[in-house]
Design a protein around this motif. Sequence first.
Motif, PDB file in Angstrom:
ATOM      1  N   GLY A  29       0.794  -1.233   0.000  1.00  0.00           N
ATOM      2  CA  GLY A  29       0.000   0.000   0.000  1.00  0.00           C
ATOM      3  C   GLY A  29       0.818   1.271   0.000  1.00  0.00           C
ATOM      4  N   SER A  30       2.110   1.160  -0.349  1.00  0.00           N
ATOM      5  CA  SER A  30       2.949   2.352  -0.263  1.00  0.00           C
ATOM      6  C   SER A  30       2.831   3.232  -1.503  1.00  0.00           C
ATOM      7  N   ASP A  31       2.305   2.655  -2.584  1.00  0.00           N
ATOM      8  CA  ASP A  31       2.178   3.439  -3.802  1.00  0.00           C
ATOM      9  C   ASP A  31       0.778   3.984  -3.957  1.00  0.00           C
ATOM     10  N   LEU A  32       0.687   5.228  -4.331  1.00  0.00           N
ATOM     11  CA  LEU A  32      -0.619   5.813  -4.614  1.00  0.00           C
ATOM     12  C   LEU A  32      -0.711   6.057  -6.090  1.00  0.00           C
ATOM     13  N   ASP A  33      -1.794   5.651  -6.682  1.00  0.00           N
ATOM     14  CA  ASP A  33      -1.986   5.938  -8.087  1.00  0.00           C
ATOM     15  C   ASP A  33      -2.386   7.396  -8.254  1.00  0.00           C
ATOM     16  N   VAL A  34      -1.946   7.969  -9.379  1.00  0.00           N
ATOM     17  CA  VAL A  34      -2.217   9.385  -9.596  1.00  0.00           C
ATOM     18  C   VAL A  34      -3.721   9.653  -9.649  1.00  0.00           C
ATOM     19  N   GLU A  35      -4.432   8.732 -10.319  1.00  0.00           N
ATOM     20  CA  GLU A  35      -5.874   8.946 -10.415  1.00  0.00           C
ATOM     21  C   GLU A  35      -6.516   8.922  -9.024  1.00  0.00           C
ATOM     22  N   ASP A  36      -6.018   7.984  -8.205  1.00  0.00           N
ATOM     23  CA  ASP A  36      -6.555   7.909  -6.842  1.00  0.00           C
ATOM     24  C   ASP A  36      -6.245   9.173  -6.075  1.00  0.00           C
ATOM     25  N   VAL A  37      -5.056   9.675  -6.289  1.00  0.00           N
ATOM     26  CA  VAL A  37      -4.648  10.892  -5.579  1.00  0.00           C
ATOM     27  C   VAL A  37      -5.565  12.037  -5.966  1.00  0.00           C
ATOM     28  N   ALA A  38      -5.815  12.130  -7.281  1.00  0.00           N
ATOM     29  CA  ALA A  38      -6.644  13.234  -7.742  1.00  0.00           C
ATOM     30  C   ALA A  38      -8.074  13.097  -7.207  1.00  0.00           C
ATOM     31  N   ALA A  39      -8.478  11.844  -6.989  1.00  0.00           N
ATOM     32  CA  ALA A  39      -9.844  11.640  -6.523  1.00  0.00           C
ATOM     33  C   ALA A  39     -10.017  11.968  -5.049  1.00  0.00           C
ATOM     34  N   LEU A  40      -8.916  12.005  -4.333  1.00  0.00           N
ATOM     35  CA  LEU A  40      -9.025  12.284  -2.906  1.00  0.00           C
ATOM     36  C   LEU A  40      -9.356  13.747  -2.676  1.00  0.00           C
ATOM     37  N   ASN A  88       2.005  19.977 -15.355  1.00  0.00           N
ATOM     38  CA  ASN A  88       1.408  18.641 -15.205  1.00  0.00           C
ATOM     39  C   ASN A  88       1.267  18.268 -13.732  1.00  0.00           C
ATOM     40  N   LEU A  89       2.331  18.529 -12.972  1.00  0.00           N
ATOM     41  CA  LEU A  89       2.288  18.176 -11.547  1.00  0.00           C
ATOM     42  C   LEU A  89       1.237  18.996 -10.817  1.00  0.00           C
ATOM     43  N   ARG A  90       1.189  20.294 -11.137  1.00  0.00           N
ATOM     44  CA  ARG A  90       0.185  21.166 -10.489  1.00  0.00           C
ATOM     45  C   ARG A  90      -1.217  20.634 -10.757  1.00  0.00           C
ATOM     46  N   THR A  91      -1.442  20.252 -12.014  1.00  0.00           N
ATOM     47  CA  THR A  91      -2.774  19.770 -12.386  1.00  0.00           C
ATOM     48  C   THR A  91      -3.110  18.479 -11.655  1.00  0.00           C
ATOM     49  N   ALA A 132      -3.332  19.085  -7.778  1.00  0.00           N
ATOM     50  CA  ALA A 132      -4.050  20.284  -7.315  1.00  0.00           C
ATOM     51  C   ALA A 132      -4.866  20.039  -6.041  1.00  0.00           C
ATOM     52  N   PRO A 133      -5.638  18.951  -5.956  1.00  0.00           N
ATOM     53  CA  PRO A 133      -6.439  18.781  -4.737  1.00  0.00           C
ATOM     54  C   PRO A 133      -5.568  18.711  -3.483  1.00  0.00           C
ATOM     55  N   LEU A 134      -4.444  18.004  -3.595  1.00  0.00           N
ATOM     56  CA  LEU A 134      -3.566  17.884  -2.431  1.00  0.00           C
ATOM     57  C   LEU A 134      -2.845  19.189  -2.135  1.00  0.00           C
ATOM     58  N   LEU A 135      -2.410  19.854  -3.190  1.00  0.00           N
ATOM     59  CA  LEU A 135      -1.666  21.098  -2.983  1.00  0.00           C
ATOM     60  C   LEU A 135      -2.575  22.169  -2.389  1.00  0.00           C
ATOM     61  N   ALA A 136      -3.814  22.215  -2.843  1.00  0.00           N
ATOM     62  CA  ALA A 136      -4.747  23.204  -2.308  1.00  0.00           C
ATOM     63  C   ALA A 136      -4.971  22.951  -0.823  1.00  0.00           C
ATOM     64  N   GLU A 137      -5.012  21.681  -0.485  1.00  0.00           N
ATOM     65  CA  GLU A 137      -5.186  21.328   0.931  1.00  0.00           C
ATOM     66  C   GLU A 137      -3.987  21.795   1.746  1.00  0.00           C
ATOM     67  N   LEU A 177      -6.837  36.538 -10.662  1.00  0.00           N
ATOM     68  CA  LEU A 177      -7.206  35.426  -9.783  1.00  0.00           C
ATOM     69  C   LEU A 177      -6.458  34.150 -10.177  1.00  0.00           C
ATOM     70  N   LEU A 178      -6.428  33.881 -11.482  1.00  0.00           N
ATOM     71  CA  LEU A 178      -5.733  32.684 -11.958  1.00  0.00           C
ATOM     72  C   LEU A 178      -4.242  32.761 -11.660  1.00  0.00           C
ATOM     73  N   THR A 179      -3.686  33.942 -11.873  1.00  0.00           N
ATOM     74  CA  THR A 179      -2.255  34.112 -11.610  1.00  0.00           C
ATOM     75  C   THR A 179      -1.951  33.830 -10.144  1.00  0.00           C
ATOM     76  N   ARG A 180      -2.826  34.360  -9.290  1.00  0.00           N
ATOM     77  CA  ARG A 180      -2.597  34.165  -7.862  1.00  0.00           C
ATOM     78  C   ARG A 180      -2.724  32.689  -7.481  1.00  0.00           C
ATOM     79  N   LEU A 181      -3.749  32.063  -8.033  1.00  0.00           N
ATOM     80  CA  LEU A 181      -3.925  30.636  -7.728  1.00  0.00           C
ATOM     81  C   LEU A 181      -2.737  29.819  -8.209  1.00  0.00           C
ATOM     82  N   ARG A 182      -2.266  30.179  -9.428  1.00  0.00           N
ATOM     83  CA  ARG A 182      -1.144  29.428  -9.985  1.00  0.00           C
ATOM     84  C   ARG A 182       0.116  29.625  -9.127  1.00  0.00           C
ATOM     85  N   ALA A 183       0.317  30.859  -8.697  1.00  0.00           N
ATOM     86  CA  ALA A 183       1.491  31.138  -7.863  1.00  0.00           C
ATOM     87  C   ALA A 183       1.401  30.377  -6.547  1.00  0.00           C
TER      88      ALA A 183
END
Lengths: 207, 211
Positions: free
Chosen positions: A118-129, A193-196, A199-204, B72-78
């Motif tokens: 269970g140490s690997d997380l699939d990208v799709e799973d990650v995005a779904a979290l 690509n990584l940001r996309t 994104a859910p995890l980074l926003a958290e 807004l997008l720029t800020r979010l991206r940053a």
Amino acid sequence: MTDPSTSSPSGTSEPVELDEGATLMLAWQAGDEAAFERLVETHMGRVHGLLVRFLGPRAPLDDLVQEVFLRVVRARDRYEPRARFTTWLFRIVYNLSVNQTQRRRPTPQSLSAPDPDGSDLDVEDVAALGPSEDLERSDLVDAVQAAIAELPERQRMALVLAKFENQPYADIGEVLGLKEQAVKSLIHRARENLRTRLAPLLAEDLV
Amino acid sequence: MNSPCQALRAALLDALDRGGAPFLDPRHQEHLASCEACRRLCSEEEALDALLVATADSAPTGSLDPDAAARLLTRLRADLDRALDAALDRIPAPAPPSPELLQRVLEATRAEREETLPDVELEPMPGGSRWFRPALAAAAAAVLLTWVSLRGGAALDPEGPRLAPEDTELLAWLDVLERWDELEALEPVEREALAVLDPGDALLLEWGDAQ
């Protein structure tokens, strides 16, 4: 394999200041066997680290490190210090890693395959979290590593060399056989690509 | 991000979802007083909310002003970029290779390294001259060049080559080269003497030995 010592994307062959690796390589070319041992000793760790970052810890790392230095041996007579030694060496690592990736493709030990520990997380799973899943820090690290592993090869190597090996764009260009501008573009796309994907995890994780 | 920060952020998002109603209970107020990051987040979110409200009031279609949307997008991206860098920095350095790997690599490359060894110069024989071999080779080359230049303009003899005096000399030198192993076995003094003899003297000595 294309001999990394004989091709340069910029086509230049200006003399460069000899670094420690190049000095050892030239000493070995001249017959000093101890120089080769020192060369392996001083560069083995970086080769190993780059392979781990690029292929992941499950790759046959020891075999690949051995193969890298076998290729160094075979290129001995053709070696010319046109760039930093690590640049030349990393190009060998890159070529070998790409071959390895392509060899593994038909029977992939896919990142999306269920992992018994269970140490690997699939990208799709990650995005779904969702943010509410409240991932632990180690999960985030796994997710980021999984997302890096899913990047196309050139994007991945460019990102790894820039972020973890602190290589300048020009040197990364030498490794990948690209112009500096193309390297910038690759890294930009890799980050996007990584940001996309994350994104859910980074926003958290923002604050 | 620690848990008071997470709790505050969840409350903030909840409040914004509900149209910006007051959300701060005393627990959050207390945390805000001590957390610079959360204060900054709150003020940014309030500014963003005000911007969205203002834009909604002024835009008849209900869509964001393009400039505001871009900002807004720029800020979010940053923000995401910073978070991405932080996440990448959290990846630990790979474990170093095993100590045995060095020996393994050296062993595995040994055979090929030995195959690609550069030409090693012969150790000079004790008491011997290191110039003996080059001197002999140079002398042979000189004789060969002389022979070629003497014969260069001559027409080919249909009956085959005939030995001229210089041919005999050349053959003598070729004989010397063929007997290289014997020469290597000579005493240094003998070899040095031979190196300074002209071919005629050498042939004479050889003839004397044969008698």
